[in-house]
Design a protein around this motif. Structure first.
Motif, PDB file in Angstrom:
ATOM      1  N   ASP A 216       0.848  -1.194   0.000  1.00 56.45           N
ATOM      2  CA  ASP A 216       0.000   0.000   0.000  1.00 56.45           C
ATOM      3  C   ASP A 216       0.878   1.237   0.000  1.00 56.45           C
ATOM      4  N   ALA A 217       0.628   2.142  -0.931  1.00 54.29           N
ATOM      5  CA  ALA A 217       1.350   3.417  -0.950  1.00 54.29           C
ATOM      6  C   ALA A 217       0.691   4.368   0.034  1.00 54.29           C
ATOM      7  N   ILE A 218       1.466   4.870   0.991  1.00 58.07           N
ATOM      8  CA  ILE A 218       0.918   5.801   1.979  1.00 58.07           C
ATOM      9  C   ILE A 218       1.016   7.230   1.467  1.00 58.07           C
ATOM     10  N   ALA A 219       2.226   7.689   1.145  1.00 60.41           N
ATOM     11  CA  ALA A 219       2.395   9.058   0.642  1.00 60.41           C
ATOM     12  C   ALA A 219       3.834   9.253   0.173  1.00 60.41           C
ATOM     13  N   PHE A 220       3.997  10.128  -0.820  1.00 56.50           N
ATOM     14  CA  PHE A 220       5.325  10.601  -1.178  1.00 56.50           C
ATOM     15  C   PHE A 220       5.832  11.554  -0.098  1.00 56.50           C
ATOM     16  N   SER A 221       7.134  11.730  -0.051  1.00 59.77           N
ATOM     17  CA  SER A 221       7.740  12.699   0.860  1.00 59.77           C
ATOM     18  C   SER A 221       7.074  14.060   0.683  1.00 59.77           C
ATOM     19  N   PRO A 222       6.892  14.811   1.762  1.00 64.68           N
ATOM     20  CA  PRO A 222       6.263  16.135   1.666  1.00 64.68           C
ATOM     21  C   PRO A 222       7.164  17.202   1.059  1.00 64.68           C
ATOM     22  N   LEU A 223       8.429  16.869   0.749  1.00 63.90           N
ATOM     23  CA  LEU A 223       9.344  17.860   0.190  1.00 63.90           C
ATOM     24  C   LEU A 223       9.358  17.769  -1.338  1.00 63.90           C
ATOM     25  N   PRO A 224       9.104  18.864  -2.050  1.00 61.36           N
ATOM     26  CA  PRO A 224       9.188  18.836  -3.516  1.00 61.36           C
ATOM     27  C   PRO A 224      10.577  18.399  -3.972  1.00 61.36           C
ATOM     28  N   GLY A 225      10.605  17.511  -4.958  1.00 56.94           N
ATOM     29  CA  GLY A 225      11.870  16.997  -5.454  1.00 56.94           C
ATOM     30  C   GLY A 225      12.372  15.773  -4.731  1.00 56.94           C
ATOM     31  N   ASP A 226      11.821  15.487  -3.566  1.00 54.99           N
ATOM     32  CA  ASP A 226      12.181  14.292  -2.810  1.00 54.99           C
ATOM     33  C   ASP A 226      11.109  13.242  -3.105  1.00 54.99           C
ATOM     34  N   ASN A 227      11.385  12.400  -4.078  1.00 53.62           N
ATOM     35  CA  ASN A 227      10.340  11.491  -4.550  1.00 53.62           C
ATOM     36  C   ASN A 227      10.451  10.094  -3.940  1.00 53.62           C
ATOM     37  N   ARG A 228      10.706  10.075  -2.646  1.00 55.78           N
ATOM     38  CA  ARG A 228      10.627   8.823  -1.900  1.00 55.78           C
ATOM     39  C   ARG A 228       9.171   8.558  -1.526  1.00 55.78           C
ATOM     40  N   LEU A 229       8.792   7.299  -1.629  1.00 61.14           N
ATOM     41  CA  LEU A 229       7.411   6.903  -1.360  1.00 61.14           C
ATOM     42  C   LEU A 229       7.374   6.007  -0.131  1.00 61.14           C
ATOM     43  N   LEU A 230       6.566   6.398   0.848  1.00 63.56           N
ATOM     44  CA  LEU A 230       6.374   5.590   2.047  1.00 63.56           C
ATOM     45  C   LEU A 230       5.366   4.486   1.731  1.00 63.56           C
ATOM     46  N   VAL A 231       5.754   3.255   2.008  1.00 59.81           N
ATOM     47  CA  VAL A 231       4.971   2.085   1.596  1.00 59.81           C
ATOM     48  C   VAL A 231       4.743   1.156   2.778  1.00 59.81           C
ATOM     49  N   LEU A 232       3.553   0.578   2.825  1.00 59.64           N
ATOM     50  CA  LEU A 232       3.223  -0.446   3.813  1.00 59.64           C
ATOM     51  C   LEU A 232       3.392  -1.816   3.151  1.00 59.64           C
ATOM     52  N   HIS A 233       4.148  -2.712   3.790  1.00 60.58           N
ATOM     53  CA  HIS A 233       4.346  -4.053   3.237  1.00 60.58           C
ATOM     54  C   HIS A 233       4.035  -5.087   4.311  1.00 60.58           C
ATOM     55  N   GLU A 234       4.011  -6.378   3.905  1.00 58.95           N
ATOM     56  CA  GLU A 234       3.737  -7.462   4.854  1.00 58.95           C
ATOM     57  C   GLU A 234       4.610  -8.671   4.554  1.00 58.95           C
ATOM     58  N   ARG A 235       5.880  -8.429   4.340  1.00 58.65           N
ATOM     59  CA  ARG A 235       6.810  -9.491   3.951  1.00 58.65           C
ATOM     60  C   ARG A 235       7.075 -10.494   5.058  1.00 58.65           C
ATOM     61  N   ARG A 236       6.898 -10.074   6.293  1.00 61.39           N
ATOM     62  CA  ARG A 236       7.150 -10.975   7.422  1.00 61.39           C
ATOM     63  C   ARG A 236       5.865 -11.296   8.186  1.00 61.39           C
ATOM     64  N   GLY A 237       4.763 -11.231   7.457  1.00 59.09           N
ATOM     65  CA  GLY A 237       3.508 -11.676   8.047  1.00 59.09           C
ATOM     66  C   GLY A 237       2.788 -10.645   8.883  1.00 59.09           C
ATOM     67  N   ARG A 238       3.195  -9.387   8.789  1.00 62.14           N
ATOM     68  CA  ARG A 238       2.486  -8.305   9.478  1.00 62.14           C
ATOM     69  C   ARG A 238       2.765  -7.009   8.745  1.00 62.14           C
ATOM     70  N   GLU A 239       1.952  -5.997   8.997  1.00 57.99           N
ATOM     71  CA  GLU A 239       2.128  -4.710   8.331  1.00 57.99           C
ATOM     72  C   GLU A 239       3.329  -3.975   8.905  1.00 57.99           C
ATOM     73  N   GLU A 240       4.276  -3.623   8.010  1.00 60.45           N
ATOM     74  CA  GLU A 240       5.469  -2.877   8.377  1.00 60.45           C
ATOM     75  C   GLU A 240       5.735  -1.827   7.297  1.00 60.45           C
ATOM     76  N   LEU A 241       6.840  -1.084   7.452  1.00 60.05           N
ATOM     77  CA  LEU A 241       7.100   0.069   6.594  1.00 60.05           C
ATOM     78  C   LEU A 241       8.373  -0.090   5.782  1.00 60.05           C
ATOM     79  N   LEU A 242       8.353   0.511   4.604  1.00 59.39           N
ATOM     80  CA  LEU A 242       9.575   0.709   3.838  1.00 59.39           C
ATOM     81  C   LEU A 242       9.474   2.036   3.096  1.00 59.39           C
TER      82      LEU A 242
END
Length: 605
Positions: A216-242
């Motif tokens: 699940d995509a949560i949001a891009f960084s709030p800074l213009p030009g910083d195009n990192r995307l905060l993502v929710l994943h479940e690779r280890r069997g629970r919701e975590e962040l990358l």
């Protein structure tokens, strides 16, 4: 068509004047949602409130401390957003709660009527909205699938994505050069993949963790030009962040060593994350410093945080309640001072009873007994949540409180399929939905009876939406357990429901059942309440919305006709709205009808 017996709505519900006033006041007490704000004008905010008796959109100018009721529609309004400059309010206009419509817009300051927000976007079910300074992305869903439109500088919309499978708009970068989509082209909208495209539709990057693992995509960084995307994943069997650096197509997992599941959003400087930690039906808030990896707990009360946001100055605003205490919107300033942020004028709901934890094997339940109730078994309402991917939490509920006031104990079961307990627990219902959840309900029911909590002759099964589906299924497959049932907007005939429901839910059903009714017809029949309707022996009340796109009316009528044909004890409450009502008076009428119906069958001492 059969004329079905109609549920009575008593007035009053309680003979005692104080009790009657208290339960109604809990529903009519003015409430507000957590306000959002415009990126470039954070003094301009939007929130939802029931202050008028109907849930509508309100605009709040924090600088002037003025509030304006934006929408005024018979069946209410629930979706809204602000443009980044704070000049324009967008809200979703459907018809009588059917969830099918278009986005409209109007100025933040009163004076002009709302009009269609984007030329060329046809009516549909909402599938995401992102509003930039010069670019807008709108997702719509119809029977033909998902379409994403982009409009530039107020011009007409152009299609940048279309697919027969479910998906939608997930996030827009602050410089408006990248658009993140969630999609299920692989056929499973319960575990989506992510694709990042340009505003012209050119694919930039793709991320999918494979079958059974959603992103699940949560949001891009709030800074213009910083195009990192905060993502929710479940690779280890629970919701975590990358954090996904889209330009470099690299990722950094965010290691947070807490039990349970994690979600988050950015602080405005993009140097830290505001973390929401969910564990055993309660939430805590934390600040995670991305540079140092330090996790700092924020001082919030014991209970449930409904939502939270970090302001530009670093203050954290959040909505909160507990089983005993009504909801409130609070702010935690950077200096640690906590206070009420937004309190609507009017009376405050009376408190209720605290929820207690019960663990039956791996099943977590929340239970409550009426204040001052004598020791010993009580008539008990087993209130089953909807979703199914949701959970009952330690939060305030006027609905729960009226059952307690009426003398019933209440049990909430976070059955397999519930969120907050890991991916395996959530996905355990795949291939056998409904029947799997009811195994957990039965285990908790056995505990409640054997422990002396519940009167075995006075157990009521109750729920709405998926909870309504489970209610009807329980009455047919576990008839010996239940003295009465109340099913709100249920799936009653799964084959007919699939034919008539909105396409995103058909996609959900295909993922849950392992195919369509054409692919696995026996599985749908096995899990359909209609299959077991002749075994129902407890009186049942069914509540149904005439315009419901999720649990459509025809399939409910099919079930009611079968009840009528065999002379079963049942009543019906129909209302002119969709999947529930945003009108407070209507909610009160339905609640009164439910309690009165159950009282005729199971009356507390």
């Amino acid at each position: 068509m059969t004329t079905h017996p109609t549920a009575a709505v008593p007035d009053p519900l309680f003979d005692d004047t104080e009790a009657e006033t208290r339960w109604r006041d809990r529903f009519t007490a003015p409430r507000v949602s957590l306000p959002g704000w415009a990126d470039d004008a954070p003094d301009r905010s939007l929130y939802l409130s029931n202050s008028s008796g109907v849930w509508e959109i309100y605009a709040w100018d924090r600088g002037a401390d003025t509030h304006r009721k934006v929408t005024d529609r018979p069946n209410g309004t629930s979706h809204a957003a602000l443009s980044p400059d704070g000049e324009t309010i967008w809200w979703f206009a459907d018809s009588d709660g059917d969830e099918f419509g278009v986005w409209v817009s109007e100025p933040f300051d009163a004076g002009e009527d709302a009009r269609p927000a984007v030329e060329g976007v046809p009516a549909g079910y909402p599938a995401g909205l992102e509003i930039g300074h010069g670019l807008v992305a709108v997702g719509t869903s119809t029977d033909d699938g998902t379409t994403v439109y982009v409009a530039r500088d107020g011009g007409p919309a152009e299609v940048v994505y279309a697919h027969e499978n479910d998906g939608g708009v997930a996030a827009l970068s602050k410089d408006e050069t990248l658009l993140a989509l969630a999609h299920s082209e692989h056929g499973d909208n319960r575990h989506t993949a992510l694709r990042v495209i340009t505003p012209t539709g050119e694919a930039v990057a793709e991320k999918w963790d494979g079958p059974g693992k959603g992103l699940d995509a949560i949001a891009f960084s709030p800074l213009p030009g910083d195009n990192r995307l905060l993502v929710l994943h479940e690779r280890r069997g629970r919701e975590e962040l990358l954090i996904w650096d889209v330009a470099a197509d690299t990722e950094t997992e965010v290691p947070i060593d807490l039990p349970g599941e994690i979600s988050a959003d950015w602080f405005e400087d993009a140097k830290a994350l505001l973390v929401v930690h969910t564990f055993q039906a309660r939430n805590t808030l934390h600040r995670y410093d991305l540079g140092t990896g330090v996790l700092t707990a924020l001082d919030t009360p014991h209970g449930t945080v409904g939502s939270a946001s970090a302001r530009p100055d670093g203050a954290v605003e959040f909505s909160w309640s507990s089983g005993a205490q009504p909801g409130v919107v609070r702010v935690l300033d950077v200096d640690g001072d906590e206070r009420v942020l937004l309190a609507p004028q009017g009376h405050r709901a009376a408190p209720s009873v605290e929820l207690q934890d019960v663990f039956v094997g791996d099943v977590h339940a929340l239970v409550a007994r009426p204040g001052g109730a004598p020791d010993g078994p009580l008539p008990t309402v087993f209130s089953l949540h909807g979703g199914p991917h949701s959970a009952d939490e330690d939060r305030f509920s006027a609905y729960r409180a009226v059952w307690l006031d009426a003398g019933y104990a209440v049990v909430h079961v976070n059955y397999r399929g519930s969120t907050g307990y890991g991916s395996a627990w959530r996905d355990a219902i795949e291939g056998r939905p409904g029947l799997t959840e009811l195994e957990d309900v039965a285990a908790v029911h056995d505990w409640a009876v054997s422990s002396g909590f519940a009167d075995p002759a006075g157990c009521v099964v109750n729920g709405a939406s998926w909870g309504g589906y489970l209610t009807l299924l329980a009455l047919g497959t576990q008839p010996e357990r239940w003295a009465a049932g109340v099913a709100g907007v249920p799936v009653a005939d799964y084959l007919a429901a699939y034919e008539d429901e909105m396409e995103p839910l058909r996609a959900f059903d295909r993922a849950l059942f392992g195919g369509s009714p054409e692919d696995v017809p026996d599985r749908y029949r096995e899990c359909s309440p209609l299959t077991y309707v002749d075994a129902v022996r407890a009186p049942v009340l069914v509540l149904a919305g005439e315009n419901d796109p999720r649990c459509p009316i025809r399939q409910i009528d099919n079930y009611l006709e079968r009840l009528a044909a065999r002379g079963a004890a049942y009543e019906v409450y129909r209302y002119d709205a969709g999947h529930g009502s945003l009108v407070v008076a209507e909610t009160i009428r339905q609640t009164a009808a439910e309690v009165a119906f159950v009282r005729k069958v199971v009356r507390p001492q």
